[in-house]
Design a protein around this motif. Structure first.
Motif, PDB file in Angstrom:
ATOM      1  N   ASP A   6      52.637  46.455  58.231  1.00 20.07           N
ATOM      2  CA  ASP A   6      51.721  47.587  58.357  1.00 20.07           C
ATOM      3  C   ASP A   6      50.836  47.681  57.112  1.00 20.07           C
ATOM      4  OD1 ASP A   6      50.442  49.845  59.014  1.00 20.07           O
ATOM      5  OD2 ASP A   6      52.180  51.174  58.888  1.00 20.07           O
ATOM      6  N   PHE A   7      49.540  47.441  57.280  1.00 21.29           N
ATOM      7  CA  PHE A   7      48.607  47.556  56.154  1.00 21.29           C
ATOM      8  C   PHE A   7      47.680  48.757  56.315  1.00 21.29           C
ATOM      9  CE2 PHE A   7      50.045  43.258  55.377  1.00 21.29           C
ATOM     10  CZ  PHE A   7      50.051  43.195  53.994  1.00 21.29           C
ATOM     11  N   LYS A   8      48.067  49.709  57.173  1.00 26.44           N
ATOM     12  CA  LYS A   8      47.220  50.898  57.387  1.00 26.44           C
ATOM     13  C   LYS A   8      46.993  51.613  56.050  1.00 26.44           C
ATOM     14  CE  LYS A   8      48.031  52.205  61.953  1.00 26.44           C
ATOM     15  NZ  LYS A   8      49.310  51.580  62.076  1.00 26.44           N
ATOM     16  N   GLY A   9      45.737  51.984  55.797  1.00 25.50           N
ATOM     17  CA  GLY A   9      45.425  52.716  54.564  1.00 25.50           C
ATOM     18  C   GLY A   9      45.284  51.812  53.350  1.00 25.50           C
ATOM     19  N   ARG A  10      45.508  50.498  53.530  1.00 26.26           N
ATOM     20  CA  ARG A  10      45.341  49.550  52.411  1.00 26.26           C
ATOM     21  C   ARG A  10      43.987  48.866  52.523  1.00 26.26           C
ATOM     22  NH1 ARG A  10      50.456  47.386  51.020  1.00 26.26           N
ATOM     23  NH2 ARG A  10      52.024  48.979  51.365  1.00 26.26           N
ATOM     24  N   HIS A  11      43.461  48.478  51.372  1.00 22.69           N
ATOM     25  CA  HIS A  11      42.153  47.804  51.322  1.00 22.69           C
ATOM     26  C   HIS A  11      42.356  46.318  51.029  1.00 22.69           C
ATOM     27  CE1 HIS A  11      37.903  47.646  49.210  1.00 22.69           C
ATOM     28  NE2 HIS A  11      37.997  46.810  50.231  1.00 22.69           N
ATOM     29  N   ARG A  83      33.704  52.828  49.217  1.00 25.78           N
ATOM     30  CA  ARG A  83      34.040  53.158  50.627  1.00 25.78           C
ATOM     31  C   ARG A  83      35.529  53.260  50.883  1.00 25.78           C
ATOM     32  NH1 ARG A  83      30.070  50.721  54.802  1.00 25.78           N
ATOM     33  NH2 ARG A  83      28.171  50.625  53.572  1.00 25.78           N
ATOM     34  N   PHE A  84      36.281  52.240  50.405  1.00 21.28           N
ATOM     35  CA  PHE A  84      37.674  52.110  50.847  1.00 21.28           C
ATOM     36  C   PHE A  84      38.718  52.352  49.744  1.00 21.28           C
ATOM     37  CE2 PHE A  84      35.924  48.684  53.955  1.00 21.28           C
ATOM     38  CZ  PHE A  84      35.487  49.680  54.819  1.00 21.28           C
ATOM     39  N   GLY A  85      38.275  52.639  48.521  1.00 30.48           N
ATOM     40  CA  GLY A  85      39.222  52.851  47.425  1.00 30.48           C
ATOM     41  C   GLY A  85      39.678  51.529  46.813  1.00 30.48           C
ATOM     42  N   PRO A  86      40.600  51.589  45.828  1.00 34.10           N
ATOM     43  CA  PRO A  86      41.020  50.392  45.089  1.00 34.10           C
ATOM     44  C   PRO A  86      41.508  49.272  46.005  1.00 34.10           C
ATOM     45  CG  PRO A  86      42.058  52.363  44.183  1.00 34.10           C
ATOM     46  CD  PRO A  86      41.309  52.793  45.405  1.00 34.10           C
ATOM     47  N   VAL A 124      35.158  36.335  40.637  1.00 35.87           N
ATOM     48  CA  VAL A 124      35.774  37.254  41.610  1.00 35.87           C
ATOM     49  C   VAL A 124      36.942  38.005  40.951  1.00 35.87           C
ATOM     50  CG1 VAL A 124      37.087  37.358  43.776  1.00 35.87           C
ATOM     51  CG2 VAL A 124      35.013  35.951  43.638  1.00 35.87           C
ATOM     52  N   LEU A 125      37.829  37.271  40.271  1.00 32.62           N
ATOM     53  CA  LEU A 125      39.003  37.912  39.684  1.00 32.62           C
ATOM     54  C   LEU A 125      38.608  38.842  38.531  1.00 32.62           C
ATOM     55  CD1 LEU A 125      40.422  36.046  41.610  1.00 32.62           C
ATOM     56  CD2 LEU A 125      41.861  35.218  39.754  1.00 32.62           C
ATOM     57  N   ARG A 126      37.667  38.375  37.721  1.00 28.66           N
ATOM     58  CA  ARG A 126      37.244  39.162  36.547  1.00 28.66           C
ATOM     59  C   ARG A 126      36.578  40.467  36.977  1.00 28.66           C
ATOM     60  NH1 ARG A 126      36.275  42.172  33.542  1.00 28.66           N
ATOM     61  NH2 ARG A 126      35.332  42.153  31.495  1.00 28.66           N
ATOM     62  N   GLN A 127      35.691  40.366  37.977  1.00 30.30           N
ATOM     63  CA  GLN A 127      34.997  41.579  38.424  1.00 30.30           C
ATOM     64  C   GLN A 127      35.939  42.489  39.214  1.00 30.30           C
ATOM     65  OE1 GLN A 127      32.401  42.590  37.206  1.00 30.30           O
ATOM     66  NE2 GLN A 127      30.585  41.317  37.419  1.00 30.30           N
ATOM     67  N   ALA A 128      36.967  41.905  39.835  1.00 26.44           N
ATOM     68  CA  ALA A 128      37.906  42.723  40.620  1.00 26.44           C
ATOM     69  C   ALA A 128      38.820  43.555  39.727  1.00 26.44           C
ATOM     70  CB  ALA A 128      38.765  41.823  41.520  1.00 26.44           C
ATOM     71  N   TYR A 129      39.091  43.066  38.506  1.00 21.43           N
ATOM     72  CA  TYR A 129      40.175  43.643  37.696  1.00 21.43           C
ATOM     73  C   TYR A 129      40.147  45.179  37.643  1.00 21.43           C
ATOM     74  CZ  TYR A 129      43.283  44.871  33.935  1.00 21.43           C
ATOM     75  OH  TYR A 129      44.279  45.474  33.204  1.00 21.43           O
ATOM     76  N   ASP A 130      38.983  45.749  37.317  1.00 21.99           N
ATOM     77  CA  ASP A 130      38.892  47.215  37.187  1.00 21.99           C
ATOM     78  C   ASP A 130      39.136  47.923  38.513  1.00 21.99           C
ATOM     79  OD1 ASP A 130      38.363  47.117  34.524  1.00 21.99           O
ATOM     80  OD2 ASP A 130      36.179  47.209  34.746  1.00 21.99           O
ATOM     81  N   HIS A 131      38.983  47.188  39.637  1.00 22.61           N
ATOM     82  CA  HIS A 131      39.050  47.810  40.960  1.00 22.61           C
ATOM     83  C   HIS A 131      40.361  47.532  41.685  1.00 22.61           C
ATOM     84  CE1 HIS A 131      34.834  48.748  40.484  1.00 22.61           C
ATOM     85  NE2 HIS A 131      34.572  47.482  40.255  1.00 22.61           N
ATOM     86  N   LEU A 132      41.276  46.798  41.045  1.00 23.25           N
ATOM     87  CA  LEU A 132      42.550  46.484  41.708  1.00 23.25           C
ATOM     88  C   LEU A 132      43.518  47.655  41.571  1.00 23.25           C
ATOM     89  CD1 LEU A 132      43.056  42.803  40.437  1.00 23.25           C
ATOM     90  CD2 LEU A 132      42.457  43.518  42.770  1.00 23.25           C
ATOM     91  N   ARG A 133      44.328  47.901  42.611  1.00 19.25           N
ATOM     92  CA  ARG A 133      45.316  48.974  42.513  1.00 19.25           C
ATOM     93  C   ARG A 133      46.374  48.576  41.484  1.00 19.25           C
ATOM     94  NH1 ARG A 133      45.874  53.184  45.533  1.00 19.25           N
ATOM     95  NH2 ARG A 133      44.888  52.295  47.382  1.00 19.25           N
ATOM     96  N   LYS A 134      46.632  49.512  40.555  1.00 10.90           N
ATOM     97  CA  LYS A 134      47.603  49.229  39.486  1.00 10.90           C
ATOM     98  C   LYS A 134      48.603  50.372  39.424  1.00 10.90           C
ATOM     99  CE  LYS A 134      43.866  47.188  36.770  1.00 10.90           C
ATOM    100  NZ  LYS A 134      42.738  47.858  37.388  1.00 10.90           N
ATOM    101  N   PRO A 135      49.892  50.163  39.637  1.00 16.92           N
ATOM    102  CA  PRO A 135      50.481  48.883  40.017  1.00 16.92           C
ATOM    103  C   PRO A 135      50.350  48.656  41.518  1.00 16.92           C
ATOM    104  CG  PRO A 135      52.197  50.542  39.841  1.00 16.92           C
ATOM    105  CD  PRO A 135      50.897  51.238  39.488  1.00 16.92           C
ATOM    106  N   GLY A 136      50.589  47.411  41.932  1.00 13.27           N
ATOM    107  CA  GLY A 136      50.749  47.135  43.355  1.00 13.27           C
ATOM    108  C   GLY A 136      49.839  46.071  43.939  1.00 13.27           C
TER     109      GLY A 136
END
Ligand code: HXC
Ligand code: NAP
Length: 274
Positions: A6-11, A83-86, A124-136
């Motif tokens: 179930d990935f509901k609510g996940r981005h 739009r979708f959060g972290p 991709v990874l460098r620009q994503a860092y600030d936007h990744l859910r932490k932790p998880g």
């Protein structure tokens, strides 16, 4: 056949996610209820993929961005996170490839593949860092067998994907403390994809030779890779980080060969007759 998580609510954000294997991964996350962002260069691919993904009923966002353009990649993340959060699951899979002997390869030909596959992954990874859910957050890089098994006519892609693998390991060290996991999937020959058709099995004869070469004597399906991505993106893989996981029917245990090599033809002879 797909595992059910179930990935509901996940981005889930899939860079290079508009065709082939990565699009299959994006569809798998959409089917499991995630909000899905896909990004790639060509508007027609982004639009076609977004249309298919929307049919699963969840929120979908498509962005045009070239992984070689650092600012465009950053903009893509800013837009989708608004739009979708972290980002809970990030798949980085944009790649470019062609068969060519190193002695015939131009400097630009080598560079273009390194720029897309390796520098693009870093962007991709460098620009994503600030936007990744932490932790998880779970980050999944799509690598290839030639990153660890040398393959003729693949000097550019072998070097670039080996770099991607080390990036996976270094960032697993650096970002583990933030609760971010990073792994690589190495697909074997996956049917009905660009990499498979153009580079591994352009003819029926090549197809038969390539199939005999896989220990399980079958090609992979996009869902084989998508299932592994779903698992890696889920909490069930919560203690797996810094790993390179082949999903290839055991193919990388043999030395991996392109169709040209299996058929005993050289890249330069093939390009002259093409
Ligand atoms: C020799 C070639 C060539 C070829 C391009 N070049 N194709 N050299 N043989 N077949 C050279 C060009 O001459 C040029 O160098 C340089 O590469 C850049 O070419 P462009 O066409 O200007 O680049 P671009 O438009 O940016 O396209 C990038 C690309 C293209 C990589 C060449 O194929 C692409 O966009 N591919 C994306 C899709 C893709 O490849 N998917 C498969 C992924 S499968 P000069 O010196 O002339 O300027 C995969 C793993 C599969 O990665 C594993 C199986 C083995
Ligand atoms: P594909 O269909 O060509 O997919 C490549 C994706 O990346 C497309 O969505 C493409 O869309 C995008 N892309 C390419 N260059 C880009 C760039 N500069 N910026 C942003 N997006 C870009 O290839 P595939 O065969 O499915 O391969 C997918 C991944 O699996 C690749 O990482 C490949 O190395 C790996 N792999 C594949 C196989 C196989 O059997 N197919 C085997 C081993 C590894 P646009 O053209 O719209 O940009």
């Amino acid at each position: 056949m797909q595992i059910n998580l179930d990935f509901k609510g996940r981005h889930a954000f899939v860079f290079g996610g508009t065709t082939g294997i990565n699009f299959g991964i994006a569809q798998a996350f959409a089917r499991q209820g995630a909000s899905v962002t896909v990004a790639s260069r060509k508007r027609e691919n982004v639009e076609a993929a977004s249309e298919v993904l929307a049919k699963f009923g969840g929120p979908v966002h498509g962005v045009c961005a070239d992984v070689r353009d650092f600012d465009a990649v950053g903009q893509a993340f800013a837009e989708s996170v608004e739009r979708f959060g972290p980002v809970d699951v990030l798949v980085s899979g944009a790649a470019g490839n062609f068969l060519c002997e190193a002695k015939d390869m131009s400097s630009n030909g080598f560079r273009v593949v390194v720029d897309i596959d390796l520098v693009g992954t870093f962007h991709v990874l460098r620009q994503a860092y600030d936007h990744l859910r932490k932790p998880g957050a779970s980050v999944i890089n799509i690598t290839a067998p030639q990153s660890f098994v040398p393959m003729r006519y693949q000097a550019h892609a072998s070097a670039a994907k080996a770099g991607v693998d080390q990036l996976t390991r270094v960032l697993a060290l650096e970002w583990g403390g933030d609760g971010i996991r990073i792994n690589s999937i190495s697909p074997g020959p996956i049917e009905d994809t660009e990499g498979f058709r153009r580079l591994m099995a352009p003819t029926e004869q090549d197809r038969a030779a390539a199939q005999a070469h896989v220990p399980m004597h079958r090609f992979g399906a996009v869902d084989d890779i998508a299932n592994l991505a779903l698992f890696l993106g889920s909490p069930y893989a919560g203690y797996i980080s810094g790993s390179l996981i082949p999903c290839d029917g055991g193919g990388a245990l043999e030395s991996v060969k392109t169709a040209l090599e299996l058929a005993g033809r050289s890249a330069s002879a093939a390009s002259k007759s093409a």
